[in-house]
Enzyme design. Structure first.
Site, PDB file in Angstrom:
ATOM      1  CG  HIS A 186     -53.391 -33.811  33.022  1.00  0.00           C
ATOM      2  ND1 HIS A 186     -53.167 -32.688  33.791  1.00  0.00           N
ATOM      3  CD2 HIS A 186     -53.511 -34.839  33.895  1.00  0.00           C
ATOM      4  CE1 HIS A 186     -53.160 -33.024  35.069  1.00  0.00           C
ATOM      5  NE2 HIS A 186     -53.352 -34.324  35.156  1.00  0.00           N
ATOM      6  CD  GLU A 187     -54.944 -39.026  32.562  1.00  0.00           C
ATOM      7  OE1 GLU A 187     -54.518 -40.135  32.953  1.00  0.00           O
ATOM      8  OE2 GLU A 187     -55.327 -38.148  33.345  1.00  0.00           O
ATOM      9  CG  HIS A 190     -50.439 -38.299  35.414  1.00  0.00           C
ATOM     10  ND1 HIS A 190     -49.972 -37.728  36.575  1.00  0.00           N
ATOM     11  CD2 HIS A 190     -51.699 -37.826  35.252  1.00  0.00           C
ATOM     12  CE1 HIS A 190     -50.899 -36.935  37.086  1.00  0.00           C
ATOM     13  NE2 HIS A 190     -51.956 -36.974  36.297  1.00  0.00           N
ATOM     14  CD  GLU A 235     -53.329 -34.374  39.222  1.00  0.00           C
ATOM     15  OE1 GLU A 235     -53.836 -34.064  38.118  1.00  0.00           O
ATOM     16  OE2 GLU A 235     -52.950 -35.520  39.481  1.00  0.00           O
TER      17      GLU A 235
END
Length: 339
Positions: A186-187, A190, A235
């Protein structure tokens, strides 16, 4: 390009902060005082602390050699990113207000208070990160582990320097290894999508608008609402990055479920299917005109979509033709890790 500092906190029940955005539990009004959000869970038994095992991957695990951010970017993310790009003077304002001092403060603070992960330092965590980056066709950032009772993770990317991810020890304790890798993915999402650039500039513009006499408050409030819409969409995109790495929607949904109400002592009793049914019940409860109004009032100024809705979204995308097409384009991994 402007010198940019981004902080993407992985899961947070607190408000988004200056030069930061959160990735976890929904938060409300902007609070421009520090760099990362956080959230609390129960403590973990000492016997499980920082005990890592390699990820066990199925032979069918794949990597995405030619993966582009737009291949998995959520439509709402695309739409709201275009809106941010259309704000006049956003880039110029970022260049004017960000500088090397801010960069050095954040970099030195992290180096001085955390453990840098490498092949020789917490090597199994290093494996999780390098494998996730390989799957997403991305250079692996540095990874730090910080001692904290508040489960959290966040990303910092500084222009001209290598970005890094920070993971709190309590988050490591809360999640399984596969779930933790989904968090790292997930990071990485970004970073892959350059989310932090737009968030940083929008935060600065919002702060600056408050100083304009008379109409400043109205301008800032409008920008805040636009920023929150973009944050919620971003998100959803990065949850997709987590799925591309885990290649199992139940892993990603389990992370969201644990953030909503999980703790180590109850982990073996949690049920992903029941959590998805809970998401459907939320949709049903908010489908009436009154429910629709309450739902919008409840979420309009949140920085994250509600966790049950994120679970429903990733479940739906895992069944989509877009996701299936991405898997067809992928290549099998060169190495398969086993216990």
């Amino acid at each position: 390009m402007a010198t940019v500092t981004l902080s993407s906190s992985l899961f947070s029940t607190q408000k988004p902060r200056t030069l930061s955005f959160s990735y976890g539990v929904s938060s409300d009004k902007l609070n421009h005082t520090s760099f990362s959000g956080n959230f609390k869970f129960g403590s973990m038994k000492q016997s499980r602390r920082m005990r890592l095992v390699p990820v066990c991957r199925a032979a069918a695990s794949v990597v995405f050699r030619d993966l582009d951010a737009d291949d998995f970017r959520h439509p709402l993310d695309k739409q709201n990113t275009l809106l941010l790009r259309a704000i006049p003077g956003l880039n110029d304002l970022g260049r004017a207000l960000l500088g090397t001092v801010t960069e050095q403060i954040m970099l030195l603070e992290n180096i001085g208070t955390s453990v840098l992960v490498s092949k020789n330092q917490l090597p199994e965590l290093h494996q999780l990160m390098t494998e996730a980056a390989e799957i997403l066709n991305l250079e692996a950032p540095d990874l730090y582990v910080r001692q904290s009772p508040v489960p959290n993770a966040y990303t910092l990317a500084i222009s001209g320097k290598k970005p890094f991810v920070v993971v709190h020890t309590s988050l490591v304790e809360l999640l399984t290894r596969k779930e933790l890798q989904a968090v790292l993915a997930h990071e990485l999402g970004h970073l892959k999508c350059d989310h932090g650039v737009w968030l940083t500039f929008a935060n600065i513009l919002t702060l600056g608008a408050y100083t304009i006499p008379g109409i400043g408050g109205m301008i800032a409030q409008s920008l805040e609402e636009q920023l929150f819409r973009w944050l919620r969409a971003a998100e959803l995109t990065c949850d997709r990055a987590a799925l591309l790495v885990s290649q199992d929607p139940k892993v990603v949904i389990s992370v969201l479920m644990k953030l909503a109400g999980g703790c180590p002592s109850l982990a073996d009793q949690l049920n992903v299917d029941a959590f998805l049914e809970q998401a459907r019940s939320y949709d049903k409860a908010s489908s009436s005109p009154v429910g629709w109004y309450i739902r919008n009032a409840q979420t309009r100024q949140l920085s994250h979509p509600l966790l049950v809705l994120r679970a429903r979204e990733i479940d739906a995308w895992s069944r989509s033709q877009d996701y299936a097409s991405l898997l067809k384009r992928a290549m099998k991994m060169n190495t398969v890790h086993t216990f």
